[in-house]
Design an enzyme around this catalytic site. Structure first.
Site, PDB file in Angstrom:
ATOM      1  N   ASN A 262      -9.961  -0.023  -0.834  1.00 43.54           N
ATOM      2  CA  ASN A 262      -8.508   0.078  -0.705  1.00 43.54           C
ATOM      3  C   ASN A 262      -7.862  -0.530  -1.948  1.00 43.54           C
ATOM      4  OD1 ASN A 262      -5.806  -0.332  -0.097  1.00 43.54           O
ATOM      5  ND2 ASN A 262      -6.173  -1.049   1.998  1.00 43.54           N
TER       6      ASN A 262
ATOM      7  N   HIS B  81      -3.258   7.425   1.265  1.00 40.68           N
ATOM      8  CA  HIS B  81      -3.672   6.066   0.923  1.00 40.68           C
ATOM      9  C   HIS B  81      -5.037   5.830   1.563  1.00 40.68           C
ATOM     10  CE1 HIS B  81      -3.981   1.860   0.500  1.00 40.68           C
ATOM     11  NE2 HIS B  81      -3.750   1.589   1.776  1.00 40.68           N
TER      12      HIS B  81
ATOM     13  N   CYS C 197       0.818  -1.233   0.000  1.00 43.54           N
ATOM     14  CA  CYS C 197       0.000   0.000   0.000  1.00 43.54           C
ATOM     15  C   CYS C 197       0.845   1.273   0.000  1.00 43.54           C
ATOM     16  CB  CYS C 197      -0.958   0.005   1.183  1.00 43.54           C
ATOM     17  SG  CYS C 197      -2.149  -1.330   1.094  1.00 43.54           S
TER      18      CYS C 197
HETATM   19  O1  UT7 Z   1      -3.985  -0.755   3.401  1.00 47.46           O
HETATM   20  C1  UT7 Z   1      -3.129  -1.349   4.334  1.00 47.46           C
HETATM   21  C2  UT7 Z   1      -3.548  -1.221   5.661  1.00 47.46           C
HETATM   22  N1  UT7 Z   1      -4.794  -1.907   5.953  1.00 47.46           N
HETATM   23  C3  UT7 Z   1      -5.526  -1.398   6.897  1.00 47.46           C
HETATM   24  O2  UT7 Z   1      -5.164  -0.348   7.374  1.00 47.46           O
HETATM   25  C4  UT7 Z   1      -6.733  -2.125   7.391  1.00 47.46           C
HETATM   26  C5  UT7 Z   1      -6.945  -1.739   8.813  1.00 47.46           C
HETATM   27  N2  UT7 Z   1      -7.996  -2.431   9.509  1.00 47.46           N
HETATM   28  C6  UT7 Z   1      -9.315  -2.150   9.301  1.00 47.46           C
HETATM   29  O3  UT7 Z   1      -9.674  -1.385   8.417  1.00 47.46           O
HETATM   30  C7  UT7 Z   1     -10.308  -2.745  10.247  1.00 47.46           C
HETATM   31  O4  UT7 Z   1      -9.618  -3.400  11.288  1.00 47.46           O
HETATM   32  C8  UT7 Z   1     -11.317  -3.754   9.609  1.00 47.46           C
HETATM   33  C9  UT7 Z   1     -12.288  -2.988   8.737  1.00 47.46           C
HETATM   34  C10 UT7 Z   1     -10.591  -4.805   8.820  1.00 47.46           C
HETATM   35  C11 UT7 Z   1     -12.116  -4.435  10.706  1.00 47.46           C
HETATM   36  O5  UT7 Z   1     -12.788  -3.473  11.487  1.00 47.46           O
HETATM   37  P1  UT7 Z   1     -12.677  -3.501  13.081  1.00 47.46           P
HETATM   38  O6  UT7 Z   1     -13.586  -2.449  13.565  1.00 47.46           O
HETATM   39  O7  UT7 Z   1     -11.218  -3.388  13.439  1.00 47.46           O
HETATM   40  O8  UT7 Z   1     -13.267  -4.905  13.445  1.00 47.46           O
HETATM   41  P2  UT7 Z   1     -12.562  -6.098  14.239  1.00 47.46           P
HETATM   42  O9  UT7 Z   1     -11.581  -6.799  13.372  1.00 47.46           O
HETATM   43  O10 UT7 Z   1     -12.100  -5.620  15.586  1.00 47.46           O
HETATM   44  O11 UT7 Z   1     -13.814  -7.015  14.465  1.00 47.46           O
HETATM   45  C12 UT7 Z   1     -14.956  -6.580  15.208  1.00 47.46           C
HETATM   46  C13 UT7 Z   1     -16.099  -7.516  14.920  1.00 47.46           C
HETATM   47  C14 UT7 Z   1     -15.728  -8.982  14.969  1.00 47.46           C
HETATM   48  O12 UT7 Z   1     -16.822  -9.689  15.515  1.00 47.46           O
HETATM   49  P3  UT7 Z   1     -16.801 -10.172  17.064  1.00 47.46           P
HETATM   50  O13 UT7 Z   1     -15.570 -11.009  17.186  1.00 47.46           O
HETATM   51  O14 UT7 Z   1     -16.724  -8.893  17.850  1.00 47.46           O
HETATM   52  O15 UT7 Z   1     -18.095 -10.898  17.182  1.00 47.46           O
HETATM   53  C15 UT7 Z   1     -15.595  -9.352  13.523  1.00 47.46           C
HETATM   54  O16 UT7 Z   1     -15.837 -10.711  13.289  1.00 47.46           O
HETATM   55  O17 UT7 Z   1     -16.577  -7.260  13.595  1.00 47.46           O
HETATM   56  C16 UT7 Z   1     -16.661  -8.496  12.914  1.00 47.46           C
HETATM   57  N3  UT7 Z   1     -16.485  -8.253  11.495  1.00 47.46           N
HETATM   58  C17 UT7 Z   1     -17.521  -8.033  10.670  1.00 47.46           C
HETATM   59  N4  UT7 Z   1     -18.850  -7.976  10.873  1.00 47.46           N
HETATM   60  C18 UT7 Z   1     -19.624  -7.719   9.817  1.00 47.46           C
HETATM   61  C19 UT7 Z   1     -15.325  -8.199  10.791  1.00 47.46           C
HETATM   62  N5  UT7 Z   1     -15.598  -7.950   9.501  1.00 47.46           N
HETATM   63  C20 UT7 Z   1     -16.942  -7.845   9.395  1.00 47.46           C
HETATM   64  C21 UT7 Z   1     -17.826  -7.617   8.332  1.00 47.46           C
HETATM   65  N6  UT7 Z   1     -19.149  -7.550   8.584  1.00 47.46           N
HETATM   66  N7  UT7 Z   1     -17.380  -7.424   7.070  1.00 47.46           N
END
Ligand code: UT7
Length: 343
Positions: A290, A260, A118
């Site tokens: 992204n 980005h 990225c």
């Molecule tokens: O470009 C290079 C760099 N990349 C990034 O910077 C990506 C950075 N990370 C992110 O953008 C975020 O961490 C994500 C969008 C990937 C995830 O969001 P989050 O708010 O950090 O969610 P999380 O991983 O802490 O998960 C929270 C909950 C989980 O459920 P439980 O365990 O709390 O029941 C996940 O399973 O959200 C759930 N979850 C979803 N729910 C509905 C994760 N993805 C989804 C989804 N739809 N698509």
């Protein structure tokens, strides 16, 4: 005696392209347990583009390159070299840059890829800028291009919602008569200890794809999302402060942040920490997701085209990604304030 000004590089033209196929959040909600609301609230993404079967990274790179050359009013034969930033090359080798060079019909010019995922466009821009500054070449094509959709595990809801395909390109030339315009300080960094935050384990020499065996999901993106998120916010802030300090300017002297596009919440946090209003960020994650190395030149193209970015504006480019890698840079847009560069 007129004092000699050090050579600088200048962005002479910019172009971008995205595949025609739009994938909405609702489309993804048919495949995995997610919802349009969750994706919009947690990432800012509404839709992303997906390459059609047979459409490759080099195809998108070539299209964006042609737009950038047209914008710069330069023939391909006027190029000294091509640098493509990509983590999703057409093949393990040769480089995607060589395929772009063949497409442009300019045998002999140097061509190579840079992989900083990225942050790839920042890395490629720094390499190209250094080559121009050192006097080794005058006109270069710098492209960020990705087909991320080929490396997605479509059963993993935390990653399949995030990524999209696209390409953006700039023509970089030697700045002789543009006053202060051009590429300023660019600072790059990496910390390989965190290689596993976002990675694709298979397809390389560690876990090669064996002929005849389907690739399986080892050739798809694995991401520790929450950890990556936290590190991205902290690191981007430090990176921006470093580059502003080196350039000797304050946040109020930045007209546009062209970041980005990883997650709107990362950009909101950065906006808060830097005290630069989000309105001064070029944001297109809602429509493209992204797109890794393509995201900065795609955002740049959009804001130049709709005339948000004007002659003399000071831009802050910043990226964080797999590696982990990061980098920020200052670019002063071509032309003079109040003047016209015609687009
Ligand atoms: O470009 C290079 C760099 N990349 C990034 O910077 C990506 C950075 N990370 C992110 O953008 C975020 O961490 C994500 C969008 C990937 C995830 O969001 P989050 O708010 O950090 O969610 P999380 O991983 O802490 O998960 C929270 C909950 C989980 O459920 P439980 O365990 O709390 O029941 C996940 O399973 O959200 C759930 N979850 C979803 N729910 C509905 C994760 N993805 C989804 C989804 N739809 N698509």
């Amino acid at each position: 005696m007129i004092p000699l000004r050090p050579i600088r590089s200048l962005i002479l033209g910019v172009g971008a392209c995205a595949p025609d196929t739009v994938v909405t959040n609702d489309n993804l909600a048919e495949k995995v347990e997610t919802s349009d609301l969750w994706i919009r609230e947690r990432t800012g993404i509404r839709e992303r583009r997906m390459a059609s079967p047979g459409e490759s990274t080099a195809d998108l790179a070539l299209k964006s390159a042609r737009f950038a050359l047209q914008d710069a009013n330069i023939e391909p034969s006027g190029l000294d070299g091509i640098i493509v930033a990509t983590a999703t090359p057409d093949m393990t080798f040769p480089s995607t840059a060589c395929l772009v060079q063949a497409g442009l019909g300019i045998p002999g010019t140097f061509a190579f890829d840079v992989n900083a995922v990225c942050s790839g466009f920042m890395y490629a821009l720094k390499v190209a800028d250094s080559m121009v500054r050192s006097g080794q070449c005058e006109t270069l094509l710098v492209i960020g291009a990705e087909v991320m959709s080929r490396f997605i595990d479509w059963t993993d809801r935390s990653t399949c919602i995030l990524f999209g395909d696209g390409a953006g390109a700039v023509v970089l030339g030697r700045s002789d008569h543009e006053g202060e315009a051009g590429v300023g300080t660019i600072k790059l960094h990496a910390d390989g200890r965190f290689w596993d935050l976002i990675h694709v384990p298979g397809g390389g020499s560690r876990q090669p794809v064996i002929a005849g065996k389907p690739a399986g999901n080892e050739c798809t993106i694995r991401m520790k999302g929450a950890e990556t998120f936290k590190m991205a916010v902290r690191t981007l802030e430090e990176s921006v402060r470093e580059v502003l300090k080196e350039e000797g300017i304050g946040v109020s002297e930045v007209d546009w942040v062209v970041p980005h596009q990883a997650n709107i919440r990362i950009l909101e946090a950065l906006s808060d920490r830097l005290e630069i209003p989000l309105e001064r960020f070029v944001v297109n994650i809602d429509r493209y997701g992204n797109t890794s190395a393509a995201s900065i030149p795609m955002a740049l193209d959009e804001a130049v085209r709709d005339k948000r970015i004007r002659p003399g504006h000071r831009l802050l480019l910043t990226a964080f990604g797999s590696g982990v890698t990061w980098g920020s840079g200052i670019v002063t847009w071509k032309g003079h304030p109040g003047g016209s560069v015609g687009r």
